[in-house]
Design a protein around this motif. Sequence first.
Motif, PDB file in Angstrom:
ATOM      1  N   THR A  66       0.812  -1.228   0.000  1.00 38.93           N
ATOM      2  CA  THR A  66       0.000   0.000   0.000  1.00 38.93           C
ATOM      3  C   THR A  66       0.835   1.264   0.000  1.00 38.93           C
ATOM      4  OG1 THR A  66      -0.120  -0.017   2.420  1.00 38.93           O
ATOM      5  CG2 THR A  66      -1.890  -1.137   1.222  1.00 38.93           C
ATOM      6  N   LYS A  69      -0.437   3.911  -2.372  1.00 40.51           N
ATOM      7  CA  LYS A  69      -1.879   4.121  -2.439  1.00 40.51           C
ATOM      8  C   LYS A  69      -2.316   5.256  -1.517  1.00 40.51           C
ATOM      9  CE  LYS A  69      -2.844  -0.608  -3.867  1.00 40.51           C
ATOM     10  NZ  LYS A  69      -3.576  -1.880  -3.601  1.00 40.51           N
ATOM     11  N   SER A 134      -7.210   3.842   0.384  1.00 39.44           N
ATOM     12  CA  SER A 134      -6.802   2.466   0.656  1.00 39.44           C
ATOM     13  C   SER A 134      -6.511   2.254   2.140  1.00 39.44           C
ATOM     14  CB  SER A 134      -5.556   2.116  -0.154  1.00 39.44           C
ATOM     15  OG  SER A 134      -5.824   2.154  -1.535  1.00 39.44           O
TER      16      SER A 134
END
Length: 206
Positions: A66, A69, A134
Amino acid sequence: MTEDDAQSWTTERFGAEATERLTAFVAMVVEEAPHQNLIAPSTIPTIWDRHVVDSLQLVALAGADTSAKRWLDIGTGGGFPGMVVALVREGPVDLVEPRRRRADFLQLCVARLGLGEQVRVHGSKVENATADASIISARAVASLQNLLRGAAHCATTETRWLLPRGRFDEEELAALKQHWRFMFHVEQSVTNPESSIVVLDRVSAR
């Protein structure tokens, strides 16, 4: 953890350049503190431990895939954890802070620290913010129920929620299950053995 320990902890995990960026940000917070209550005055001498490392520990909990993100931080206040996160990771970060003076301070930090292409400041409640996140964080802001209700439009079932809560409240989590489906686990804070971080995944309304 002493302040020297906290800075060493930061450098070991994020590198010397990240520590330098965070040092510049910390200086801005301390400079602004007499003009508005960004953090509790009693915590200024321990700002690296109580606020910087306390924020940085969330990065590892965000997940390995992540880093690029979008991260949404609710109730950023003086920049914790959202601004700290933005200074050590790639990827866009949205800071939601409804109090105008604090939002103005965050915008000043974004400009001075060269984060204009990465960070957006929303001077509003999260209910009025627009972001496809996210990761969503909120450091001891509101109840879990109100957090999920207010920010649900910014999340999907793939969103991970990172929620430092102080002492873990099993009753609050049980009440949440009446209105939401989710998977969860609880992490102990590295800065306070009596504090916990609730991590929620696969969140959806019942």
